[in-house]
Design a protein around this motif. Structure first.
Motif, PDB file in Angstrom:
ATOM      1  N   PHE A 139      21.757  -8.288  35.652  1.00  0.00           N
ATOM      2  CA  PHE A 139      20.503  -7.193  36.160  1.00  0.00           C
ATOM      3  C   PHE A 139      19.298  -8.032  36.562  1.00  0.00           C
ATOM      4  O   PHE A 139      18.537  -7.504  37.471  1.00  0.00           O
ATOM      5  N   GLU A 140      18.947  -8.998  35.821  1.00  0.00           N
ATOM      6  CA  GLU A 140      17.670  -9.587  36.191  1.00  0.00           C
ATOM      7  C   GLU A 140      17.820 -10.381  37.271  1.00  0.00           C
ATOM      8  O   GLU A 140      16.859 -10.457  38.114  1.00  0.00           O
ATOM      9  N   GLN A 141      18.965 -10.866  37.963  1.00  0.00           N
ATOM     10  CA  GLN A 141      19.201 -11.499  39.059  1.00  0.00           C
ATOM     11  C   GLN A 141      19.138 -10.422  40.213  1.00  0.00           C
ATOM     12  O   GLN A 141      18.720 -10.434  41.253  1.00  0.00           O
ATOM     13  N   VAL A 142      19.698  -9.236  39.928  1.00  0.00           N
ATOM     14  CA  VAL A 142      19.795  -8.121  40.800  1.00  0.00           C
ATOM     15  C   VAL A 142      18.299  -7.630  40.963  1.00  0.00           C
ATOM     16  O   VAL A 142      17.723  -7.396  42.134  1.00  0.00           O
ATOM     17  N   ARG A 143      17.543  -7.622  39.931  1.00  0.00           N
ATOM     18  CA  ARG A 143      16.206  -7.320  40.077  1.00  0.00           C
ATOM     19  C   ARG A 143      15.309  -8.022  41.055  1.00  0.00           C
ATOM     20  O   ARG A 143      14.508  -7.745  42.144  1.00  0.00           O
ATOM     21  N   ARG A 144      15.373  -9.317  41.009  1.00  0.00           N
ATOM     22  CA  ARG A 144      14.886 -10.436  41.776  1.00  0.00           C
ATOM     23  C   ARG A 144      15.326 -10.208  43.223  1.00  0.00           C
ATOM     24  O   ARG A 144      14.409 -10.342  44.178  1.00  0.00           O
ATOM     25  N   LEU A 145      16.671  -9.868  43.325  1.00  0.00           N
ATOM     26  CA  LEU A 145      17.098  -9.695  44.660  1.00  0.00           C
ATOM     27  C   LEU A 145      16.650  -8.556  45.399  1.00  0.00           C
ATOM     28  O   LEU A 145      16.276  -8.625  46.699  1.00  0.00           O
ATOM     29  N   ASN A 146      16.401  -7.520  44.597  1.00  0.00           N
ATOM     30  CA  ASN A 146      15.871  -6.150  45.146  1.00  0.00           C
ATOM     31  C   ASN A 146      14.350  -6.515  45.584  1.00  0.00           C
ATOM     32  O   ASN A 146      13.946  -6.113  46.450  1.00  0.00           O
ATOM     33  N   ASP A 147      13.727  -7.461  44.695  1.00  0.00           N
ATOM     34  CA  ASP A 147      12.300  -7.585  44.910  1.00  0.00           C
ATOM     35  C   ASP A 147      12.307  -8.470  46.551  1.00  0.00           C
ATOM     36  O   ASP A 147      11.386  -8.396  47.260  1.00  0.00           O
ATOM     37  N   VAL A 148      13.176  -9.487  46.553  1.00  0.00           N
ATOM     38  CA  VAL A 148      13.219 -10.185  47.859  1.00  0.00           C
ATOM     39  C   VAL A 148      13.662  -9.090  49.136  1.00  0.00           C
ATOM     40  O   VAL A 148      12.807  -9.117  50.055  1.00  0.00           O
ATOM     41  N   MET A 149      14.427  -8.366  48.725  1.00  0.00           N
ATOM     42  CA  MET A 149      14.895  -7.644  49.845  1.00  0.00           C
ATOM     43  C   MET A 149      13.747  -6.417  50.174  1.00  0.00           C
ATOM     44  O   MET A 149      13.609  -6.093  51.398  1.00  0.00           O
ATOM     45  N   ASN A 150      12.873  -6.023  49.221  1.00  0.00           N
ATOM     46  CA  ASN A 150      11.844  -5.014  49.463  1.00  0.00           C
ATOM     47  C   ASN A 150      10.470  -5.829  49.951  1.00  0.00           C
ATOM     48  O   ASN A 150       9.438  -5.263  50.136  1.00  0.00           O
ATOM     49  N   GLU A 151      10.340  -7.267  49.960  1.00  0.00           N
ATOM     50  CA  GLU A 151       9.312  -7.919  50.561  1.00  0.00           C
ATOM     51  C   GLU A 151       9.023  -7.701  51.915  1.00  0.00           C
ATOM     52  O   GLU A 151       9.938  -7.627  52.769  1.00  0.00           O
TER      53      GLU A 151
END
Length: 488
Positions: A104-116
């Motif tokens: 989940f933590e990795q998916v959360r960081r991935l979501n942050d990158v994609m919403n950048e």
């Protein structure tokens, strides 16, 4: 077939509002188990939990298998299908060893990158395009898959992946800086016409992303290319892929769009071998109105083209250097290897690294045999990979380290060629040192002017650091007219 959101919703247990609950992550299958502190689950509850966990594991397993097989719904695949996957001879035999499901933590960081929000700066009077990375990916994919009669390329996108430093940032436990956003679109490039279609699709996407109020009547694809594209590469000799780099402002993250049909070598070192398949996340964005949460997030698969995902992740977390067959890398990975060393990475196998260094140097001088080519490559690498005050401060140390590696490990050059290359690196290092001295002197002058305006002494810079000058004390006239009498 059920949508991804339906599967995730079914596989995610609901938390009770009236009981104290605790969530634990099963490291073996990444499933979520709920345990209650105040009650004992009934047989029916046990059966439901087992069914949900089984469904979760089954979905993740099918997703991984679809990526390995190079097809299937949801998981995508295609760059690494059986006909296009090029394995190293010493890679693990089990193809699942190179895949892993993100936490989940990795998916959360991935979501942050994609919403950048990505800023694509244009030349001249062209405006800056500001768009979320997820929206940019969606627009480019739509243009690639859209029918040619509607202005699209009419191509099938097998999958989309996040690559490079951004992927390492998502997977690492500690923050990993990254300069560019690298995306891989797996498409078919069997004919030269497909390369042109890819280019037209990207330029068409830029046209659609122009902000409102911009007159589009006189804007052509040629002008868009000159305004927003900083680099274009096409490879069609054995490997088939193309690269379009968006952005023309140094110091800002560029977006590297890579369109790959076949690519024999997709990494330099284990720490940059990660690829994250984005298809399931993009599908989640389309079908879910709820935000990503700890109990509701898509199953995302990551891959290490190095061959062993867990080993590569260990190298990333411990800052270790490891690679396979550096002679297959263009330039041998020599410049990247020295860049890792200057950033305090250590060889994973110190006894074997000298052998790898010789391979790196040999391949570098095969690809760049002329002194002018070597100079152009070095200057371009310094310009692209040492951006910002912290990075620029490492330039001199990097060049001296590179000179040391070339001097100790080069065995394929004649004496005068070797001395010529070493002199080139040394001259570049002196130029960098001179520029650093000039920058510090200009800072000193600015500080001195500001200090003088405030009535304060300015400090000066020497080769060893900053020093305050000695301030002479004022001279006072002695008022004593006679010697003091002795009291003894």
């Amino acid at each position: 077939m059920e949508s991804l959101c339906q599967v995730v919703a079914k596989s995610t247990p609901k938390l009770s509002n009236t009981q104290d609950t605790k969530t634990t992550n099963d490291k073996n299958n990444n499933s979520t188990t709920i345990t209650s502190n105040n009650s004992t689950p009934t047989n029916n509850q046990n059966h439901n939990t087992t069914t949900k966990n089984t469904l979760n594991r089954s979905y993740k397993s099918s997703l991984i298998n679809s990526i390995i097989d190079g097809g299937g719904n949801g998981g995508g695949g295609g760059v690494n299908n059986s006909s296009k996957l090029h394995k190293d001879s010493d890679c693990p035999n089990d193809p699942q060893q190179r895949l892993a499901v993100l936490s989940f933590e990795q998916v959360r960081r991935l979501n942050d990158v994609m919403n950048e929000v990505v800023s694509i700066h244009g030349r001249g009077n062209f405006p800056t395009l500001e768009v979320k990375l997820r929206d940019l990916v969606t627009v480019v994919r739509s243009k690639l898959e859209e029918d040619p009669s509607n202005g699209g390329a009419g191509m099938r996108v097998r999958d989309i992946r996040l690559n490079g430093g951004a992927a390492s940032h998502v997977l690492a436990t500690e923050s990993q800086p990254y300069n560019d956003l690298d995306l891989i679109f797996a498409v078919e490039l069997t004919s030269p016409r497909n390369f042109d279609r890819v280019k037209a699709a990207v330029l068409g996407s830029l046209f659609d992303l122009l902000p409102e109020g911009v007159s589009r009547k006189r804007i052509t694809t040629c002008s868009l290319k000159e305004a927003y594209v900083s680099k274009m590469v096409k490879v069609n000799d054995g490997d088939r892929w193309s690269l379009i780099s968006l952005g023309n402002s140094r110091g800002h993250r560029n977006v590297e769009l890579k369109f790959v049909d076949t690519m024999k070598r997709q990494f330099e070192f284990s720490v940059d071998s990660f690829q994250i398949v984005l298809d399931s996340l993009l599908l989640f964005y389309e079908c879910s109105k709820l935000p990503i949460g700890e109990n509701f997030y898509p199953t995302v698969v990551g891959e290490s083209v190095y061959g062993d995902f867990q080993e590569a992740l260990y190298h990333l977390q411990k800052k270790l250097i490891s690679t396979r067959h550096p002679e297959e890398i263009r330039g041998g990975g020599l410049l990247k290897y020295c860049n890792l060393l200057v950033k305090m990475y250590k060889p994973a196998q110190p006894d074997y690294i000298k052998t790898l260094e010789r391979y790196m140097c040999s391949r570098f001088f095969i690809d760049f045999p002329d002194i002018n080519q070597q100079q152009a490559k070095l200057e371009n690498y310094l310009w692209n990979h040492f951006v910002g005050p912290e990075e620029e401060a490492l330039k001199y140390q990097y060049l001296m380290l590179l000179q040391s590696v070339v001097e100790e490990s080069t065995v394929c050059l004649m004496g005068h060629e070797r001395r010529q290359t070493l002199a080139l690196i040394e001259n570049l290092a002196f130029q960098v040192l001179y520029q650093e001295q000039q920058r510090l002197n200009s800072q000193q002058s600015a500080v001195a002017v500001a200090a003088a305006a405030n009535g304060q002494p300015a400090y000066v810079y020497t080769n060893t650091g900053f020093y305050y000058p000695v301030i002479p004390t004022a001279c006072y006239t002695c008022t004593c007219n006679s010697w003091m009498a002795c009291s003894s």
